[in-house]
Design a protein around this motif. Sequence first.
Motif, PDB file in Angstrom:
ATOM      1  N   GLN A 264       0.679  -1.646  -0.239  1.00  0.00           N
ATOM      2  CA  GLN A 264      -0.191   0.029  -0.309  1.00  0.00           C
ATOM      3  C   GLN A 264       1.029   1.397   0.134  1.00  0.00           C
ATOM      4  O   GLN A 264       0.558   2.347  -0.588  1.00  0.00           O
ATOM      5  CB  GLN A 264      -0.910  -0.033   0.972  1.00  0.00           C
ATOM      6  N   GLY A 265       2.074   1.044   0.406  1.00  0.00           N
ATOM      7  CA  GLY A 265       2.654   2.079   0.518  1.00  0.00           C
ATOM      8  C   GLY A 265       3.721   2.475  -0.769  1.00  0.00           C
ATOM      9  O   GLY A 265       3.596   3.127  -1.625  1.00  0.00           O
ATOM     10  N   TYR A 266       3.758   1.558  -1.435  1.00  0.00           N
ATOM     11  CA  TYR A 266       3.839   2.245  -2.855  1.00  0.00           C
ATOM     12  C   TYR A 266       3.422   2.336  -3.757  1.00  0.00           C
ATOM     13  O   TYR A 266       3.220   3.385  -4.377  1.00  0.00           O
ATOM     14  CB  TYR A 266       4.515   0.277  -3.188  1.00  0.00           C
ATOM     15  N   LEU A 267       2.233   1.937  -3.442  1.00  0.00           N
ATOM     16  CA  LEU A 267       0.683   2.437  -3.973  1.00  0.00           C
ATOM     17  C   LEU A 267       0.261   3.988  -4.016  1.00  0.00           C
ATOM     18  O   LEU A 267       0.571   4.849  -5.082  1.00  0.00           O
ATOM     19  CB  LEU A 267      -0.653   1.214  -3.990  1.00  0.00           C
ATOM     20  N   GLU A 268       0.847   4.485  -2.557  1.00  0.00           N
ATOM     21  CA  GLU A 268       0.593   5.910  -2.289  1.00  0.00           C
ATOM     22  C   GLU A 268       1.422   6.652  -2.996  1.00  0.00           C
ATOM     23  O   GLU A 268       1.009   7.663  -3.259  1.00  0.00           O
ATOM     24  CB  GLU A 268       0.390   5.645  -0.729  1.00  0.00           C
ATOM     25  N   GLU A 269       2.939   6.028  -2.820  1.00  0.00           N
ATOM     26  CA  GLU A 269       4.345   7.293  -3.732  1.00  0.00           C
ATOM     27  C   GLU A 269       3.859   6.789  -5.183  1.00  0.00           C
ATOM     28  O   GLU A 269       4.266   7.786  -5.356  1.00  0.00           O
ATOM     29  CB  GLU A 269       5.029   6.083  -3.506  1.00  0.00           C
ATOM     30  N   PHE A 270       3.646   6.092  -5.668  1.00  0.00           N
ATOM     31  CA  PHE A 270       3.251   5.878  -6.839  1.00  0.00           C
ATOM     32  C   PHE A 270       2.086   6.604  -7.331  1.00  0.00           C
ATOM     33  O   PHE A 270       1.922   7.615  -8.836  1.00  0.00           O
ATOM     34  CB  PHE A 270       2.310   4.028  -7.213  1.00  0.00           C
ATOM     35  N   VAL A 271       0.799   6.729  -6.762  1.00  0.00           N
ATOM     36  CA  VAL A 271       0.026   7.848  -6.994  1.00  0.00           C
ATOM     37  C   VAL A 271       0.218   9.096  -6.980  1.00  0.00           C
ATOM     38  O   VAL A 271       0.229  10.126  -7.390  1.00  0.00           O
ATOM     39  CB  VAL A 271      -0.988   7.703  -6.159  1.00  0.00           C
ATOM     40  N   ALA A 272       1.111   9.284  -5.901  1.00  0.00           N
ATOM     41  CA  ALA A 272       1.619  10.850  -5.949  1.00  0.00           C
ATOM     42  C   ALA A 272       2.284  11.112  -6.613  1.00  0.00           C
ATOM     43  O   ALA A 272       2.699  12.703  -6.965  1.00  0.00           O
ATOM     44  CB  ALA A 272       2.885  11.096  -4.163  1.00  0.00           C
ATOM     45  N   ASP A 273       3.592  10.297  -7.145  1.00  0.00           N
ATOM     46  CA  ASP A 273       4.536  10.932  -8.200  1.00  0.00           C
ATOM     47  C   ASP A 273       4.029  11.163 -10.053  1.00  0.00           C
ATOM     48  O   ASP A 273       4.007  12.231 -10.502  1.00  0.00           O
ATOM     49  CB  ASP A 273       4.990   9.826  -8.684  1.00  0.00           C
ATOM     50  N   LEU A 274       2.642   9.957  -9.789  1.00  0.00           N
ATOM     51  CA  LEU A 274       1.780  10.348 -10.964  1.00  0.00           C
ATOM     52  C   LEU A 274       0.266  11.289 -11.321  1.00  0.00           C
ATOM     53  O   LEU A 274       1.054  12.385 -11.724  1.00  0.00           O
ATOM     54  CB  LEU A 274       0.221   9.332 -11.517  1.00  0.00           C
ATOM     55  N   LEU A 275       0.711  12.081  -9.714  1.00  0.00           N
ATOM     56  CA  LEU A 275      -0.085  13.210  -9.826  1.00  0.00           C
ATOM     57  C   LEU A 275       0.151  14.059  -9.402  1.00  0.00           C
ATOM     58  O   LEU A 275      -0.495  14.954  -9.910  1.00  0.00           O
ATOM     59  CB  LEU A 275      -1.587  12.817  -9.047  1.00  0.00           C
ATOM     60  N   GLY A 276       1.874  13.962  -8.948  1.00  0.00           N
ATOM     61  CA  GLY A 276       2.088  15.451  -8.645  1.00  0.00           C
ATOM     62  C   GLY A 276       1.245  15.968  -6.971  1.00  0.00           C
ATOM     63  O   GLY A 276       1.752  17.094  -6.784  1.00  0.00           O
ATOM     64  N   GLN A 277       0.940  15.323  -6.411  1.00  0.00           N
ATOM     65  CA  GLN A 277      -0.419  15.249  -5.157  1.00  0.00           C
ATOM     66  C   GLN A 277      -0.583  14.486  -4.132  1.00  0.00           C
ATOM     67  O   GLN A 277      -0.793  13.135  -5.236  1.00  0.00           O
ATOM     68  CB  GLN A 277      -1.457  16.703  -5.564  1.00  0.00           C
ATOM     69  N   ARG A 278      -0.906  14.386  -3.180  1.00  0.00           N
ATOM     70  CA  ARG A 278      -1.546  12.957  -2.518  1.00  0.00           C
ATOM     71  C   ARG A 278      -3.237  13.449  -2.009  1.00  0.00           C
ATOM     72  O   ARG A 278      -2.944  13.777  -1.313  1.00  0.00           O
ATOM     73  CB  ARG A 278      -0.606  12.830  -1.051  1.00  0.00           C
ATOM     74  N   PRO A 279      -4.001  12.751  -3.175  1.00  0.00           N
ATOM     75  CA  PRO A 279      -5.167  12.906  -2.898  1.00  0.00           C
ATOM     76  C   PRO A 279      -5.657  11.759  -1.803  1.00  0.00           C
ATOM     77  O   PRO A 279      -4.883  11.447  -1.581  1.00  0.00           O
ATOM     78  CB  PRO A 279      -5.699  12.524  -4.641  1.00  0.00           C
ATOM     79  N   ARG A 280      -7.000  12.152  -1.117  1.00  0.00           N
ATOM     80  CA  ARG A 280      -7.354  11.406  -0.430  1.00  0.00           C
ATOM     81  C   ARG A 280      -7.312  10.151  -0.331  1.00  0.00           C
ATOM     82  O   ARG A 280      -7.785   9.541  -1.545  1.00  0.00           O
ATOM     83  CB  ARG A 280      -8.404  12.061   0.515  1.00  0.00           C
ATOM     84  N   ILE A 281      -7.362   8.897   0.281  1.00  0.00           N
ATOM     85  CA  ILE A 281      -7.957   7.906  -0.504  1.00  0.00           C
ATOM     86  C   ILE A 281      -8.523   6.965   0.907  1.00  0.00           C
ATOM     87  O   ILE A 281      -8.459   7.607   1.840  1.00  0.00           O
ATOM     88  CB  ILE A 281      -5.938   6.270   0.636  1.00  0.00           C
ATOM     89  N   GLU A 282      -9.749   6.631  -0.273  1.00  0.00           N
ATOM     90  CA  GLU A 282     -10.994   6.537   0.566  1.00  0.00           C
ATOM     91  C   GLU A 282     -11.477   5.102   1.153  1.00  0.00           C
ATOM     92  O   GLU A 282     -12.059   4.385   1.591  1.00  0.00           O
ATOM     93  CB  GLU A 282     -12.171   6.743  -0.532  1.00  0.00           C
ATOM     94  N   HIS A 283     -10.825   4.304  -0.076  1.00  0.00           N
ATOM     95  CA  HIS A 283     -10.652   2.512   0.052  1.00  0.00           C
ATOM     96  C   HIS A 283      -9.624   2.220  -0.471  1.00  0.00           C
ATOM     97  O   HIS A 283      -8.407   2.365  -1.036  1.00  0.00           O
ATOM     98  CB  HIS A 283     -12.223   2.285  -1.182  1.00  0.00           C
ATOM     99  N   ARG A 284      -9.177   0.984   0.398  1.00  0.00           N
ATOM    100  CA  ARG A 284      -8.102  -0.295   0.177  1.00  0.00           C
ATOM    101  C   ARG A 284      -9.225  -1.648   0.022  1.00  0.00           C
ATOM    102  O   ARG A 284      -9.586  -2.328   0.819  1.00  0.00           O
ATOM    103  CB  ARG A 284      -7.149   0.110   1.395  1.00  0.00           C
ATOM    104  N   TRP A 285      -8.050  -2.524  -0.317  1.00  0.00           N
ATOM    105  CA  TRP A 285      -8.757  -4.162  -0.326  1.00  0.00           C
ATOM    106  C   TRP A 285      -7.225  -4.671  -1.336  1.00  0.00           C
ATOM    107  O   TRP A 285      -6.639  -4.269  -2.070  1.00  0.00           O
ATOM    108  CB  TRP A 285      -9.936  -3.980  -1.211  1.00  0.00           C
ATOM    109  N   ALA A 286      -7.532  -6.406  -0.885  1.00  0.00           N
ATOM    110  CA  ALA A 286      -7.181  -6.908  -1.168  1.00  0.00           C
ATOM    111  C   ALA A 286      -8.196  -8.207  -2.107  1.00  0.00           C
ATOM    112  O   ALA A 286      -9.022  -8.652  -1.861  1.00  0.00           O
ATOM    113  CB  ALA A 286      -6.003  -7.959  -0.354  1.00  0.00           C
TER     114      ALA A 286
END
Length: 401
Positions: A264-286
């Motif tokens: 989940q940390g890698y996913l968050e960092e990917f989102v931040a790098d892709l968007l240039g910002q850190r949007p709020r995470i609303e859902h997580r699942w496996a």
Amino acid sequence: MAIVGAGVTGCACALRLAEAGKRVRLFEAREIAGGASGRNGGFALRGGAPAYDVARRELGAEQARGLWAMTERYVDRLEQLAGDAFRRTGSLRLAADSAEGAELETEYEALREDGFAVEWRRELPEPLAERFDGAIFHPPDGSLQPARWVRRLASLAADAGAELREHERVESLDELKADQVVIATDGYTHGLVPELDSAIRPARGQVLVTEPLERLIFPCPHYARHGYDYWQQTPAGRLVVGGFRDKALDHEYTAEEATTPLVQGYLEEFVADLLGQRPRIEHRWAGIFGSTTDRLPLAGRLPGNDRAGPRPATPGMATCSASRAASSWRARFSARPRPSSTSSTRRDYSAARTRPGPAPTRPAGRAKSGCPRGPRSARTNRCWGSAAYRRPNRPAHGLSR
């Protein structure tokens, strides 16, 4: 007939067999689409697990061409059945580096040579331009709301006469009063059939979903690093991102449905790098899917067992191979004489219909989002943007924010 597992494959088999006049009872330990079929990234892609040029080399040109053409037909079939759960958007496979870019060019040339619709994208828009070395666009592909799609299949199966039994776990095939059994449990086969335990390895995929973004950035499903990273934006604007299981492969080969701080940390960092910002995470699942050593679907009769056969789907092929599998099972069993209702070895299910009940567009008792109502469902977290599936945001602690 009995079918074990009410994901996309089980529901597709139930629909086809019921349409063929078979008495069908479908068993699901949880709820319809409760496994990987409702917990994935929502991609509807033609083709197989390997790239097309690799498939031509491994399977032969004629067989590979036939496979890709068949999956295109079943994407068309999916569009007919799925209603508003499917959008024909195409998909974009991106090259994370020059080596993957060279692989994509080879696949592009092979697809074009055999007459398949494909586009080479050398120039990419922001925010992709500085991050990826080209891409190929697959026009026939699409985007799914996966849980809604599977529940729509279940509704159609119920309308055709199949009996759907949710929250009924099958512990042994001996429990089933049926002449024939289809095992459609994908990665959830452990303990039911020993032969499948040795052939299928459960693997975990993790996903997160952001709050709605201000504008549409990604109009179709995107995937890179040979499918280890994948994302798309929903009609509501949320970004659905999955992958990075290769960062902890030993831990991700598991049947445990739990998110981990590392992935989940890698996913968050990917989102931040892709968007240039850190949007709020609303859902997580496996979700858990089944993998095979040769990356090919596992289908057929169990060795030494004329009564049962598996049909778990392999990753990347589940959505479009399910209809093909269902057609195969229908053809196989339609030639068999139908037992009379007085048979002592099975009960007459032809008049029975249980959850979900018949409905013109969706199973009875389901919200329009495709998610079930009620407190039981509120404790899970699968469907994109559904209030019934929301729970407080849990930050990933593997990487700093």
